[in-house]
Enzyme design. Structure first.
Site, PDB file in Angstrom:
ATOM      1  N   LEU A   1       0.821  -1.215   0.000  1.00 12.42           N
ATOM      2  CA  LEU A   1       0.000   0.000   0.000  1.00 12.42           C
ATOM      3  C   LEU A   1       0.857   1.269   0.000  1.00 12.42           C
ATOM      4  O   LEU A   1       0.337   2.374  -0.083  1.00 12.42           O
ATOM      5  CB  LEU A   1      -0.895   0.027   1.242  1.00 12.42           C
ATOM      6  CG  LEU A   1      -2.038  -0.994   1.287  1.00 12.42           C
ATOM      7  CD1 LEU A   1      -2.773  -0.892   2.615  1.00 12.42           C
ATOM      8  CD2 LEU A   1      -3.010  -0.757   0.130  1.00 12.42           C
ATOM      9  N   SER A   2       2.174   1.090   0.081  1.00 15.99           N
ATOM     10  CA  SER A   2       3.052   2.267   0.212  1.00 15.99           C
ATOM     11  C   SER A   2       2.917   3.253  -0.951  1.00 15.99           C
ATOM     12  O   SER A   2       2.873   4.468  -0.709  1.00 15.99           O
ATOM     13  CB  SER A   2       4.506   1.830   0.390  1.00 15.99           C
ATOM     14  OG  SER A   2       4.640   1.157   1.621  1.00 15.99           O
TER      15      SER A   2
ATOM     16  N   LYS B   1      15.185  -5.776   5.097  1.00  9.96           N
ATOM     17  CA  LYS B   1      15.424  -4.701   6.082  1.00  9.96           C
ATOM     18  C   LYS B   1      16.811  -4.770   6.724  1.00  9.96           C
ATOM     19  O   LYS B   1      17.412  -3.734   6.978  1.00  9.96           O
ATOM     20  CB  LYS B   1      14.354  -4.729   7.173  1.00  9.96           C
ATOM     21  CG  LYS B   1      13.001  -4.188   6.699  1.00  9.96           C
ATOM     22  CD  LYS B   1      12.027  -4.132   7.856  1.00  9.96           C
ATOM     23  CE  LYS B   1      10.715  -3.515   7.429  1.00  9.96           C
ATOM     24  NZ  LYS B   1       9.771  -3.399   8.537  1.00  9.96           N
TER      25      LYS B   1
ATOM     26  N   ASN C   1      13.898   0.522   7.557  1.00 10.24           N
ATOM     27  CA  ASN C   1      12.784   0.530   6.598  1.00 10.24           C
ATOM     28  C   ASN C   1      12.827   1.766   5.716  1.00 10.24           C
ATOM     29  O   ASN C   1      11.981   1.932   4.843  1.00 10.24           O
ATOM     30  CB  ASN C   1      11.430   0.460   7.327  1.00 10.24           C
ATOM     31  CG  ASN C   1      11.078   1.752   8.017  1.00 10.24           C
ATOM     32  OD1 ASN C   1      11.956   2.565   8.311  1.00 10.24           O
ATOM     33  ND2 ASN C   1       9.801   1.964   8.262  1.00 10.24           N
TER      34      ASN C   1
ATOM     35  N   GLY D   1      12.131  -9.910  14.631  1.00 14.21           N
ATOM     36  CA  GLY D   1      12.567  -8.667  14.007  1.00 14.21           C
ATOM     37  C   GLY D   1      11.538  -7.549  14.144  1.00 14.21           C
ATOM     38  O   GLY D   1      11.907  -6.386  14.343  1.00 14.21           O
TER      39      GLY D   1
ATOM     40  N   THR E   1      10.236 -18.734  22.552  1.00 10.89           N
ATOM     41  CA  THR E   1      11.638 -19.061  22.825  1.00 10.89           C
ATOM     42  C   THR E   1      12.175 -17.976  23.747  1.00 10.89           C
ATOM     43  O   THR E   1      12.498 -16.861  23.299  1.00 10.89           O
ATOM     44  CB  THR E   1      12.444 -19.072  21.504  1.00 10.89           C
ATOM     45  OG1 THR E   1      11.714 -19.821  20.531  1.00 10.89           O
ATOM     46  CG2 THR E   1      13.816 -19.671  21.691  1.00 10.89           C
TER      47      THR E   1
ATOM     48  N   TYR F   1      -1.684  -6.319   9.527  1.00 13.00           N
ATOM     49  CA  TYR F   1      -3.028  -5.955   9.097  1.00 13.00           C
ATOM     50  C   TYR F   1      -3.378  -6.810   7.891  1.00 13.00           C
ATOM     51  O   TYR F   1      -2.502  -7.381   7.229  1.00 13.00           O
ATOM     52  CB  TYR F   1      -3.118  -4.448   8.783  1.00 13.00           C
ATOM     53  CG  TYR F   1      -2.874  -4.116   7.358  1.00 13.00           C
ATOM     54  CD1 TYR F   1      -3.944  -3.894   6.501  1.00 13.00           C
ATOM     55  CD2 TYR F   1      -1.591  -4.082   6.840  1.00 13.00           C
ATOM     56  CE1 TYR F   1      -3.722  -3.642   5.174  1.00 13.00           C
ATOM     57  CE2 TYR F   1      -1.354  -3.823   5.527  1.00 13.00           C
ATOM     58  CZ  TYR F   1      -2.426  -3.598   4.688  1.00 13.00           C
ATOM     59  OH  TYR F   1      -2.205  -3.360   3.376  1.00 13.00           O
TER      60      TYR F   1
ATOM     61  N   GLN G   1       4.248   4.992   9.879  1.00 17.96           N
ATOM     62  CA  GLN G   1       5.679   4.820   9.592  1.00 17.96           C
ATOM     63  C   GLN G   1       6.012   5.454   8.242  1.00 17.96           C
ATOM     64  O   GLN G   1       7.083   6.046   8.064  1.00 17.96           O
ATOM     65  CB  GLN G   1       6.135   3.351   9.685  1.00 17.96           C
ATOM     66  CG  GLN G   1       5.471   2.332   8.751  1.00 17.96           C
ATOM     67  CD  GLN G   1       6.030   2.309   7.327  1.00 17.96           C
ATOM     68  OE1 GLN G   1       7.205   2.579   7.140  1.00 17.96           O
ATOM     69  NE2 GLN G   1       5.201   2.031   6.361  1.00 17.96           N
TER      70      GLN G   1
END
Ligand code: ATR
EC number: 1.1.1.25
Length: 272
Positions: free
Chosen positions: A15-16, A65, A86, A129, A151, A215, A245
């Site tokens: 969607l960026s 990333k 990012n 991450g 973990t 999402y 972001q």
């Protein structure tokens, strides 16, 4: 027109470009922003070519990333602690600057929801991450974090890194303290493999509000659907974090902060 892009693999569903296009329109910035499919073997060269052709910056998503972080010449503190970036920006002198806006994006979206106040207790599920990318801004917002992971050793490793920055403790997913949590954040990838609940219903019921960093277009994420099924209705998926972001990346590149909440509402209406 200045060129920007988002690099990932897969990337078709991103969607960026829609979000960045709306920011550019809203703030009247002349920029072009495209989705680019990174190649797992030749990503380094692709990125070098992209910037040598004059691009000003890019977003980077999975699985690139940490590779992008390594390729950059300079790093923000939050990118350094995340060991991932990012957002890349080409500096005046041609060097590449790496930032990570995921965590500040999460905090910005929690502000939109009015879900963040200093000294809240937050339970974060997952220590991969995605979690490492958001811990510094959450700690800087004075959140008291319980980090639970299947973990335990992975949660403990993150706690060692982030302990100097605030209140954070590691626990095993099956040994979460029975106390109330202002917010429970799902940062596991559990939903992606069809396993809806990374943690028991008894633990989820200790939460006041629930945020899923994932999402899903047009439907509830498995985590959100599970919360609703349990009668826990104070829920949000990660679409707002995605838009926020992106807004912080845009700000780094263009020096203008767009109205992220407005674009969030538009995107929410437009996506199927
Ligand atoms: P990401 O970059 O999305 O964080 P990751 O680094 O592979 O991906 O981390 C995935 C996270 O989801 C980990 O915290 C993982 O727990 P483990 O470290 O124990 O593997 C968590 N996870 C994945 N599937 C899970 C499940 N079914 N139940 C609980 N946690 C799960």
């Amino acid at each position: 027109m200045d060129d920007y892009a988002v690099w990932g693999n897969p990337i078709a569903q991103s969607l960026s470009p829609l979000i960045q296009g709306k920011f550019a329109q809203q703030t009247q910035q002349a920029m072009n922003y495209e989705a680019k499919l990174g190649d797992l073997d030749t990503f380094d060269q692709q990125l070098a070519t992209f910037f040598s052709q004059g691009a000003k910056g890019c977003n980077v998503t999975a699985p690139f990333k940490s590779r992008a972080y390594q390729l950059a010449d300079e790093h923000s503190e939050r990118a350094r602690l995340a060991q991932a970036c990012n957002t890349l920006k080409k500096l005046e002198d041609g060097r590449l600057y790496a930032d990570n806006t995921d965590g500040i994006g999460l905090v910005t979206d929690l502000q939109r929801l009015n879900w963040i106040k200093p000294h809240q207790r937050i339970l974060i599920l997952g220590a991969g991450g995605a979690t490492q990318g958001v811990l510094l801004p959450l700690l800087q917002a004075q959140q008291n974090i319980v980090l639970a992971n299947r973990t335990l050793a992975k949660a403990q490793t993150l706690v060692e890194i982030f302990q100097p920055y605030g209140e954070i403790q590691a626990v095993a997913m099956d040994n979460i303290p029975c106390q109330s949590y202002d917010l429970i954040i799902n940062a596991t990838s559990a939903g992606l493999s069809g396993n809806t609940a990374p943690v028991s219903a008894d633990i989820l019921k200790l939460g006041q509000a629930f945020y899923d960093m994932q999402y899903a277009k047009g439907s509830d994420t498995p985590f959100i659907a599970h919360c609703k099924h349990l009668g826990l209705m104070n829920v949000s998926d990660g679409l707002g974090m995605l838009v926020a972001q992106a807004a912080h990346s845009f700000h780094l590149w263009r020096g203008v902060m767009p109205d992220f909440a407005k674009v969030y509402c538009e995107v929410k209406k437009e996506i199927p």
